[in-house]
Design an enzyme around this catalytic site. Sequence first.
Site, short mmCIF file in Angstrom:
data_model
loop_
_atom_site.label_atom_id
_atom_site.label_comp_id
_atom_site.label_asym_id
_atom_site.label_seq_id
_atom_site.Cartn_x
_atom_site.Cartn_y
_atom_site.Cartn_z
N LYS A 208 0.84 -1.20 0.00
CA LYS A 208 0.00 0.00 0.00
C LYS A 208 0.88 1.25 0.00
O LYS A 208 0.68 2.16 -0.80
CB LYS A 208 -0.93 -0.03 1.21
CG LYS A 208 -1.82 1.19 1.32
CD LYS A 208 -2.79 1.09 2.47
CE LYS A 208 -3.51 2.43 2.62
NZ LYS A 208 -4.44 2.47 3.74
N GLU A 214 10.43 -4.68 4.64
CA GLU A 214 10.46 -6.10 4.23
C GLU A 214 10.20 -6.23 2.73
O GLU A 214 10.92 -6.93 2.01
CB GLU A 214 9.37 -6.90 4.98
CG GLU A 214 9.63 -7.10 6.45
CD GLU A 214 9.06 -5.98 7.31
OE1 GLU A 214 8.86 -4.85 6.80
OE2 GLU A 214 8.84 -6.23 8.51
N GLY A 278 -4.88 -1.73 4.82
CA GLY A 278 -4.09 -2.87 4.36
C GLY A 278 -4.78 -4.20 4.63
O GLY A 278 -4.86 -5.07 3.76
N ARG A 279 -5.31 -4.36 5.85
CA ARG A 279 -5.92 -5.64 6.22
C ARG A 279 -7.32 -5.81 5.63
O ARG A 279 -7.98 -6.82 5.85
CB ARG A 279 -5.94 -5.79 7.74
CG ARG A 279 -6.57 -4.63 8.48
CD ARG A 279 -6.26 -4.67 9.97
NE ARG A 279 -6.74 -3.49 10.68
CZ ARG A 279 -6.08 -2.35 10.80
NH1 ARG A 279 -4.90 -2.21 10.23
NH2 ARG A 279 -6.58 -1.34 11.48
N GLU A 364 -5.10 -6.31 14.64
CA GLU A 364 -4.57 -5.01 14.24
C GLU A 364 -5.70 -3.97 14.30
O GLU A 364 -5.45 -2.79 14.53
CB GLU A 364 -3.95 -5.07 12.83
CG GLU A 364 -3.01 -3.93 12.54
CD GLU A 364 -2.14 -4.16 11.30
OE1 GLU A 364 -0.96 -4.53 11.45
OE2 GLU A 364 -2.63 -3.94 10.18
N HIS A 395 -6.59 -32.90 17.79
CA HIS A 395 -5.52 -33.74 18.32
C HIS A 395 -4.38 -32.90 18.88
O HIS A 395 -3.27 -33.41 19.07
CB HIS A 395 -5.02 -34.68 17.23
CG HIS A 395 -6.10 -35.60 16.75
ND1 HIS A 395 -6.36 -36.81 17.36
CD2 HIS A 395 -7.04 -35.46 15.78
CE1 HIS A 395 -7.39 -37.39 16.75
NE2 HIS A 395 -7.82 -36.59 15.79
N LYS A 523 9.14 -0.79 14.38
CA LYS A 523 9.77 -0.53 13.06
C LYS A 523 10.85 0.54 13.21
O LYS A 523 11.95 0.40 12.69
CB LYS A 523 8.73 0.00 12.07
CG LYS A 523 7.76 -1.01 11.54
CD LYS A 523 6.95 -0.35 10.42
CE LYS A 523 5.66 -1.06 10.12
NZ LYS A 523 4.79 -0.33 9.21
O1 F6P Z 1 3.04 -2.90 9.77
C1 F6P Z 1 1.68 -3.07 9.61
C2 F6P Z 1 1.23 -2.73 8.22
O2 F6P Z 1 1.17 -1.37 8.08
C3 F6P Z 1 -0.11 -3.38 7.92
O3 F6P Z 1 -1.18 -2.65 8.36
C4 F6P Z 1 -0.03 -3.53 6.45
O4 F6P Z 1 -0.98 -4.45 5.98
C5 F6P Z 1 1.40 -3.99 6.29
O5 F6P Z 1 2.11 -3.25 7.25
C6 F6P Z 1 1.99 -3.82 4.93
O6 F6P Z 1 1.98 -2.49 4.53
P1 F6P Z 1 2.18 -2.09 3.02
O7 F6P Z 1 1.09 -2.71 2.23
O8 F6P Z 1 2.14 -0.60 3.00
O9 F6P Z 1 3.52 -2.61 2.58
#
Ligand code: F6P
Length: 559
Positions: A208, A214, A278-279, A364, A395, A523
């Site tokens: 987003k 990452e 995002g979620r 979240e 189980h 972060k």
């Molecule tokens: O760190 C949490 C977050 O901001 C989530 O809300 C989001 O889904 C994820 O990181 C990834 O963010 P992006 O889509 O901006 O890379």
Amino acid sequence: MTAPVDPTATKAWSRLTELAAGFEPDLRGWFAADPDRVSRLSFGAADLHVDLSKGLVDDAVLSTLLGLAEEVGVAERRDAMFRGDHINVTEDRAVLHTALRLPPDATLDVDGQDAVADVHDVLRRVYDFAERVRSGTWTGVTGERISTVVNIGIGGSDLGPVMAYEALAPYRHPEIECRFISNIDPTDAATKLAGLDPATTLFIVSSKTFGTLETLTNARLCKAWLLDGLGQEVGHSDVDQKAAIEKHFVAVSTALDKVAAFGIDPANAFGFWDWVGGRYSVDSAIGTSLVVAIGPERFADFLAGMHAMDEHFRTTELAANVPVLMGLLNVWYADFLGAETHAVLPYSQLLHRFPAYLQQLTMESNGKGVRWDGSPVTTKTGEVFWGEPGTNGQHAFYQLIHQGTRLIPADFIAFANPAYPLKDAHDGQSIDVHELFLANFFAQTRALAFGKTADEVRAEGTPEAIVPARVFTGNRPTASIMAPALTPSVLGQLIALYEHITFTQGVVWGIDSFDQWGVELGKQLALQVTPAISGDEEALGAQDASTQALIDYYRQHRT
Ligand code: F6P
């Protein structure tokens, strides 16, 4: 923005407190005394059949919970969300994931722009791209068909697509595999890239913000892997490399300027909007890998399923509104009966990533300690969501749900029709394995609700000394959710159901379910720690004593 109503100051909350104090759940007694309990507490929502009768709720509790929803204004805030009001106050944004699944003939003005027209413009581009990949008209730079699509993203830019890709496995294109790289642990990229041919691999960088460490790190690793792998065939010049990236990298983001800066052709980028959290974004262009996998028509069914649940939530009276009822029951369990966690137990191996997906959606969203006006919350918020598919969970951890000392409300999910109707030929009989599977679904909720008394245990001839260990108290609450089959539409309905359950709980608690400031501090600190790990003594000295000692350990042991 209206101030949140303090739920604890409502009449309903006081009454619920009284009811909780004298609450003696008795599912055996309630079922015996009330032959209509099941029909009164079973509801339809789109294609879902939801039975709440095995919940720990009686008429007084249920009507008071509905009163609570009225007093805190669940319906008003729901309408504000659908209208596009800026209910995400800390980010001053509308919250309109529901607009992503409106039909093309709808209109919705968001800050002066028709959101539905924008949504369908992007959808058309995503569908066109997906069709080209699926049909083989989109090829890699050497002219070969794409056989692997790798989505690079994390959190909402990963969990939704991967969960839906797994859930809809029977609908996948037979010659295109999707893989998902999310973790910055280099193991993830290394193992997911292993065995792939760069000439037939296409990357979708999904972010987003296009600023997530990452994702950008993994995207660079994949770019280097691609150019390295293709070098012999396509050459090393800038022009050659640009051509390779154009054919092997697309992006999904709200930050299209950053996409271009990364080197991805804006013509190969699919946008979305800041009013999609995002979620809540699997149904936006973030679902592009899924569209490639299952095709535009089935993705459209997925969106239609979500829309059907949105309509149920938007238009059904609260007393029959499934997301509202389930959200209110969760509040009852968490705030009045002391439940700390909530299990989601799909009787479908295809839904094996659904609990993980729900963890981000629910935790979240509702893991907050302040309300939308900045004041502290007045109640416990945000239960821990967790789960695994049955029967595997049976189980493993069901022991604790059946006989442990904690109250764990659980949602059981099952489908009348299996994706793979296998028969077990055994002792001269042909046994439908799905029926064996579902027998467990039915049996578990029954055992949890009604338990087994000491007399029933004794009647089986159990030695007296071990009778207590074999008693099941019962009165362990479950909700049973069933649908005819796990189709794209039904998956969409399930996702939207949980989105709206989460919303309902957030409104009761008065919190902004659409920001996520709690993920920021870690972060920031990771960025400060990085130089300390790499040998910057000043940065190391700025860390606390425990962190310094841990970094020392790392340095001594890193070979
Ligand atoms: O760190 C949490 C977050 O901001 C989530 O809300 C989001 O889904 C994820 O990181 C990834 O963010 P992006 O889509 O901006 O890379």
